[in-house]
Design an enzyme around this catalytic site. Structure first.
Site, PDB file in Angstrom:
ATOM      1  CG  HIS A 127      36.318  46.022  34.114  1.00 32.38           C
ATOM      2  ND1 HIS A 127      36.785  44.980  33.276  1.00 32.38           N
ATOM      3  CD2 HIS A 127      36.637  45.467  35.424  1.00 32.38           C
ATOM      4  CE1 HIS A 127      37.125  43.915  33.978  1.00 32.38           C
ATOM      5  NE2 HIS A 127      37.169  44.211  35.296  1.00 32.38           N
ATOM      6  CG  HIS A 172      34.644  44.282  39.662  1.00 35.45           C
ATOM      7  ND1 HIS A 172      35.687  44.762  40.086  1.00 35.45           N
ATOM      8  CD2 HIS A 172      35.013  43.477  38.544  1.00 35.45           C
ATOM      9  CE1 HIS A 172      36.831  44.396  39.260  1.00 35.45           C
ATOM     10  NE2 HIS A 172      36.177  43.644  38.428  1.00 35.45           N
ATOM     11  CD  GLU A 182      40.273  45.594  36.347  1.00 33.86           C
ATOM     12  OE1 GLU A 182      39.664  45.834  37.317  1.00 33.86           O
ATOM     13  OE2 GLU A 182      40.600  44.537  35.752  1.00 33.86           O
TER      14      GLU A 182
END
Ligand code: BGC
Length: 397
Positions: A225, A151, A362
Site C-alpha cells: 500500500h 485491508h 495496489e
C-alpha cells in the site's frame, strides 16, 4: 600390458578430475547458500544497513532496514507492518529524493494512518459485510470500513511485527519478512505462514514477492500500500502525474465501494488509461463512479497474456522526469488517487499530506472475490502455495 597400464592411469586421472569438479560444484553451491544466510558483504555497491526506529507500547523494538543500490536508490523498510518508510530515486537531473508518503518516526505509524507503505493482508481491499463462505461454513470478519471489511481488519498485516532476514545475493539485496498469522486471527481460518520479500537490484527495480501456505482452507489476497508522489515534493498534489493502466475494463462499485460484479469497458469513460493521461484530466467529471470513489478508487481488470509478470501500469511525473513501471502476476490493480487524505497527517518534509498528495497502485485479486462467483478465486488450500509478484521499476524520461 603397457597399453593397459597407460589406460588405467588415464582412467585414474579422469576419475580424480571428475571428483574435483564435483566437490568444487558442491562447495560453490554451499558458498552461495552461505552468502545468503551469513549476510556477507554485498556486491556491486549494494548495501543493507540497520538502525533503531523506536519501541512499540509493548516494549518491542522496531528496526529500520535500509537497502541502497549502486545508483543511490534507497528503500527503507521497518519490521512493523513491513512498511516501506522511504523510497529514494534520482530525477532527470540526478537529484535523489524520497517519493513515498510516510512518517519520520514510529509514532506516526502508530496513530490511525491510511496504510502508508504497508503490507496488506490477509485480504487487500474490501469484503462485503465482512462475511464469506467456505464449504458451507460462514466466516465473519471485522466491519472496519462502514459495513464492509477492509485491508485485513482491525489488526491486519500492516500492524503486526514481521521477522526480517537480510539477504545478500550476487546482483541484488533483499529483506525477507515472515509472519505467522494464527488460525482465526482477525476471523480468518488457518495458520497462514506468510513471507514477503523486498528485493532491490541495480537497475532500480524493487521487486515484491509474496508467498503463503495454510493448514486449513482459507482466502488470501496480499498487496502493498505505498503512496507515491514522484515529484519528491509532498506539498504538491499528484494530479499532473500521467498514469497508464493496461486494462480494457474496470470494476464499477456500489455506494460502499464493493464491486457490482459488472466488468465495464473503460473506452469513452474517465477510467480509460490505456494511453497515459494526467490523473487530474478527468477526475472531476460528472461521473457516478468518480463520485462514489471521491475520485479514482477502483480496481482495473488487467489485460494479461499469461500468469507471468506482465505490464500493469506506468506513472510519470513530467516535472521531475521520474517514471515508474509496474508489472505484476496479479489479475487486478487498485488505482487509488489519495482521495481520503485530508491534510491532518504531518508529512516527512514538515507540511501535511493534503488530499491527493499521493496515489497507490495496489496489485491484487479483485475486491470482494470471496462473494463474487465470476471473479478469479482467492481460495488457498493446505496443499497449495500462494505466490504473487510485483515489480516497481524506476527510471527517468
Ligand atoms: C482503498 C481506499 C481506502 C484506502 C485506505 C485503498 O486501498 O481503495 O478506499 O480508503 O485504501 O487508505
Amino acid at each position: 600390458m603397457k597399453a593397459l597400464k597407460i589406460s588405467m592411469q588415464f582412467l585414474l586421472v579422469l576419475a580424480v578430475l571428475f571428483l574435483n569438479v564435483q566437490c568444487k560444484g558442491k562447495a560453490e553451491n554451499e558458498g552461495t547458500k552461505q552468502t545468503e544466510i551469513a549476510n556477507k558483504e554485498p556486491k556491486d555497491s549494494l548495501a543493507i544497513s540497520q538502525e533503531d526506529f523506536g519501541k512499540l507500547p509493548t516494549g518491542e523494538s522496531i528496526q529500520k532496514y535500509t537497502m541502497t543500490n549502486a545508483n543511490g536508490m534507497v528503500v527503507s523498510v521497518i519490521n512493523y507492518g513491513g512498511i516501506i518508510t522511504n523510497l529514494k530515486v534520482p530525477d532527470k537531473n540526478g537529484k535523489i529524493e524520497d517519493v513515498v508518503l510516510g512518517f519520520d518516526s514510529l509514532e506516526g505509524y502508530l496513530t490511525p494512518a491510511p496504510y502508508f507503505g504497508a503490507i496488506i493482508g490477509r485480504y487487500g481491499n474490501r469484503i462485503a459485510q465482512g462475511k464469506f463462505n467456505l464449504d458451507g461454513t460462514q466466516y465473519t470478519l471485522a466491519q472496519n470500513d462502514g459495513q464492509n471489511h477492509l485491508h485485513g481488519g482491525n489488526k491486519g498485516f500492516d500492524k503486526v511485527v514481521w521477522e526480517i532476514t537480510k539477504i545478500t545475493n550476487l546482483h541484488s539485496i533483499a529483506l525477507q519478512l515472515h509472519y505467522l498469522s494464527e488460525d482465526m486471527e482477525e476471523g480468518y481460518p488457518g495458520n497462514l505462514s506468510t513471507t514477503v520479500t523486498y528485493t532491490l537490484t541495480n537497475d532500480n527495480t524493487l521487486k515484491v514477492s509474496y508467498k503463503a501456505t495454510t493448514d486449513k482452507k482459507t482466502i488470501v489476497n496480499l498487496t502493498q500500500h505505498t503512496y507515491f508522489n514522484l515529484s519528491g515534493d509532498f506539498s504538491k498534489d499528484i494530479l499532473e502525474h500521467e498514469i497508464a493502466i493496461n486494462a480494457d475494463t474496470f470494476l464499477p462499485v456500489d455506494e460502499t465501494l464493493i464491486p457490482t460484479g459488472e466488468f465495464k469497458a473503460v473506452a469513452g469513460t474517465p477510467f480509460d488509461f490505456k494511453q497515459a493521461k494526467a490523473i487530474g484530466k478527468q477526475i472531476n467529471e460528472d461521473n457516478q463512479q468518480l463520485k462514489r470513489g471521491l475520485g479514482y478508487d477502483h480496481c482495473w481488470v488487467l489485460n494479461r497474456v499469461s500468469e507471468d509478470l506482465s505490464l500493469a501500469a506506468t506513472a510519470y511525473d513530467p516535472k521531475s522526469g521520474r517514471f515508474m513501471e509496474v508489472k505484476t502476476t496479479e489479475p487486478g490493480i487498485q488505482f487509488y488517487s489519495g482521495n481520503f487524505l485530508d491534510g491532518t497527517l504531518k508529512s516527512k518534509s514538515g507540511g501535511t499530506y493534503a488530499k491527493r498528495s499521493g496515489f497507490c497502485l495496489e496489485t491484487q485479486h479483485y475486491p470482494d472475490s470471496p462473494n463474487q462467483e465470476d471473479f478469479p478465486s482467492v481460495v488457498l488450500n493446505p496443499d497449495q502455495t500462494y505466490r504473487s509478484e510485483t515489480t516497481f521499476k524506476f527510471s527517468v524520461k
